[in-house]
Design a protein around this motif. Structure first.
Motif, PDB file in Angstrom:
ATOM      1  N   ARG A 287      25.298  42.168 108.429  1.00 29.06           N
ATOM      2  CA  ARG A 287      24.599  43.110 109.373  1.00 29.06           C
ATOM      3  C   ARG A 287      23.487  44.130 108.458  1.00 29.06           C
ATOM      4  N   GLN A 288      22.589  44.417 109.166  1.00 31.21           N
ATOM      5  CA  GLN A 288      21.583  45.262 108.541  1.00 31.21           C
ATOM      6  C   GLN A 288      21.318  46.515 109.359  1.00 31.21           C
ATOM      7  N   TRP A 289      21.513  47.696 108.891  1.00 36.01           N
ATOM      8  CA  TRP A 289      21.299  48.859 109.792  1.00 36.01           C
ATOM      9  C   TRP A 289      19.961  49.659 109.640  1.00 36.01           C
ATOM     10  N   GLU A 290      19.517  50.309 110.622  1.00 35.15           N
ATOM     11  CA  GLU A 290      18.358  50.847 110.625  1.00 35.15           C
ATOM     12  C   GLU A 290      18.496  52.251 111.290  1.00 35.15           C
ATOM     13  N   ILE A 291      17.960  53.209 110.490  1.00 32.22           N
ATOM     14  CA  ILE A 291      17.803  54.668 111.295  1.00 32.22           C
ATOM     15  C   ILE A 291      16.453  54.987 111.318  1.00 32.22           C
ATOM     16  N   LEU A 292      16.174  55.603 112.714  1.00 27.93           N
ATOM     17  CA  LEU A 292      14.547  55.858 112.762  1.00 27.93           C
ATOM     18  C   LEU A 292      14.817  57.337 113.252  1.00 27.93           C
TER      19      LEU A 292
ATOM     20  N   PHE B  35      21.240  43.825 103.766  1.00 29.33           N
ATOM     21  CA  PHE B  35      22.292  43.145 104.899  1.00 29.33           C
ATOM     22  C   PHE B  35      23.453  43.094 104.175  1.00 29.33           C
ATOM     23  N   ILE B  36      24.542  43.799 104.759  1.00 37.21           N
ATOM     24  CA  ILE B  36      25.849  44.039 104.476  1.00 37.21           C
ATOM     25  C   ILE B  36      26.819  43.030 104.974  1.00 37.21           C
ATOM     26  N   SER B  37      27.623  42.359 103.760  1.00 37.40           N
ATOM     27  CA  SER B  37      28.441  41.087 104.133  1.00 37.40           C
ATOM     28  C   SER B  37      29.608  41.567 103.489  1.00 37.40           C
ATOM     29  N   GLY B  38      29.877  42.232 102.427  1.00 39.46           N
ATOM     30  CA  GLY B  38      31.079  42.499 101.771  1.00 39.46           C
ATOM     31  C   GLY B  38      31.403  41.178 100.912  1.00 39.46           C
ATOM     32  N   GLN B  39      30.005  40.512 100.692  1.00 41.09           N
ATOM     33  CA  GLN B  39      30.235  39.267  99.717  1.00 41.09           C
ATOM     34  C   GLN B  39      31.325  38.163 100.344  1.00 41.09           C
TER      35      GLN B  39
END
Length: 469
Positions: free
Chosen positions: A443-448, A382-386
């Protein structure tokens, strides 16, 4: 505008949704990291032949000294010779013990021997027969090996009793180890535990116990003397997890009920499961874990699979990292289809036996698993940039191979992925830019990737701007 490269997979795999947001449920399924750090979709499994019996393939082995280049297949209690065209010749006689158990092999220049949790069996490849090793041969053997004119196994004595910590040895090659006094044994004395597995390499014999590992060598008199400085205070409760790969011993480690995956290199134990410690520790059962090594595009892997827990992990030995491998059943990933592996020099093929009750033998290659979908999943932390500032996405730039893939995300701790798009690569190009992926705090990214094609993700960069608090 600031931009950042998004990382996927192992870095945060040990964390779950209840832990730090930067590490929420990162994952990499059905692929591996190559030497450049790229995310590569693994090869598929292509059907080569089907053995009779509609059972799992318990073992595949190519002989080295006895009828060199003969490929043997174990399934449903029967041993077959398998020709390069996929035809089978049955070895008549007894059935091997405990079908469904992994079969281990050894050979002594005259015959091939195998065990699968029972007594040793002898395969005569000239007569095409399989027989029990009789006399005072041991029972309950999970492993067998040939070391400097000795055949060695673990297990109980010929009556099914005795000390399970014993290692049984015989040099009675002339009588095929069949006499009433063919076998003798020694105990590993340093630690009084069961000998769960027996492995050999570099003229050394490693007895892997429940609580400790001890090593011996043929000193010419004992005949196997203790190798000083090799005692390790980790053992295993999963005998079929133990494997020698590329000169290193890999096994599911256990000490004081703490379960980890480890290796021993240069006689020093090392824990290697840290990205997946939480997953491994939480599995329903460990005793049935089984391992085998494979080679995929020249890269060696230690593959560890848990039948009861329905999970497979693959360790890239060259890159020292893990990914999860599976078989997509239409709604989730079961464990990988592989149950055993053998590279045949004579056939020039990489064989994989099916874990299902099909009798199928595959070769490694292609873009599907037994004509089914390979669903590669890449999930970031999960990307937050701290920080908790709102971020506004400007664009995503990816560098991939393949015609297209699906990209989606979830925001701020929500449970489900959504807002998916199909990202298509323009013909003849690798870089793709897609715009306006909304705003978020975390945000969390997902690639399928589910297309029947090769796929490599080399770069995933987000350009964004930050709002005010």
């Amino acid at each position: 505008m600031p931009h950042r490269e998004i990382k996927f997979g192992e870095v945060y795999a040990n964390l779950d949704d209840s832990q730090t947001p930067e590490g929420m449920s990162a994952e990499f399924i059905d692929g591996y990291y190559d030497e450049s750090g790229d995310h590569v979709k693994r090869d598929g499994l292509t059907l080569f032949a089907t053995a009779a019996g509609s059972a799992a393939i318990d073992g595949i082995y190519e002989t080295e000294s006895v009828s060199p280049g003969t490929v043997l297949v174990a399934t449903n209690g029967v041993i077959y010779k398998m020709a390069s065209n996929g035809s089978f010749t049955t070895l008549s006689g007894v059935s091997y013990d405990n079908p469904g158990t992994q079969v281990k092999w050894a050979e002594d220049f005259t015959n091939v021997y195998c065990v699968s949790g029972g007594k040793p069996h002898r395969a005569d490849l000239s007569a095409n027969t399989l027989a029990d090793v009789s006399g005072n041969s041991p029972t309950s053997c999970t492993h067998i090996l040939w070391q400097k004119n000795f055949l060695l196994t673990n297990g109980l004595d010929s009556s099914g009793a005795g000390n399970k910590g014993m290692v049984h040895i015989s040099d009675d090659i002339a009588d095929k180890y069949d006499l009433s006094d063919s076998w003798e044994s020694y105990n590993n004395e340093t630690h009084p535990d069961d000998c769960e597995a027996l492995l050999g390499d570099w003229e050394e014999v490693y007895a892997i116990g429940t609580h400790a590992i001890e090593a011996r060598y043929n000193d010419g008199s004992s005949p196997f003397g203790r190798l000083e400085g090799t005692f390790a205070s980790w053992g295993t409760i999963a005998p079929y997890s133990c494997l020698y790969v590329a000169g290193q011993l890999y096994f599911l480690m256990e000490r004081n009920s703490d379960i980890k995956i480890g290796k021993i290199a240069k006689r020093s134990p090392e824990i290697i499961s840290w990205p997946y410690d939480s997953l491994v520790r939480g599995l329903a059962s460990h005793t049935d874990a089984r391992a085998f090594s494979i080679s995929m595009k020249g890269r060696p892997f230690y593959v560890l699979t848990w039948p009861t827990a329905n999970v497979t992990l693959a360790y890239n030995i060259q890159q020292n990292n893990w990914t999860r491998w599976g078989h997509w059943n239409g709604s989730t990933h079961d464990r990988w289809l592989g149950n055993c592996y053998c590279y045949s020099r004579s056939h020039v093929k990489h064989y994989v036996g099916d874990r299902r009750s099909t009798g199928k033998i595959f070769t490694i290659g292609g873009t599907q698993d037994d004509s089914g979908t390979i669903r590669m999943e890449l999930r970031s932390g999960f990307i937050s940039g701290q920080n908790d500032v709102t971020k506004f996405n400007n664009y995503i730039r990816t560098k991939t191979t393949g015609a297209s893939f699906t990209l989606q995300y979830r925001n701020d701790g929500t449970g489900s992925f959504g807002n998916s798009r199909t990202v298509a690569n323009p013909s003849g190009k690798f870089y793709t830019r897609t715009n306006r992926w909304g705003s978020y705090r975390q945000r969390q990214w997902e690639i399928l990737h589910t297309n029947a094609e090769a796929f490599v993700l080399s770069e995933f960069v987000e350009d964004y701007r930050e709002g005010v608090r």
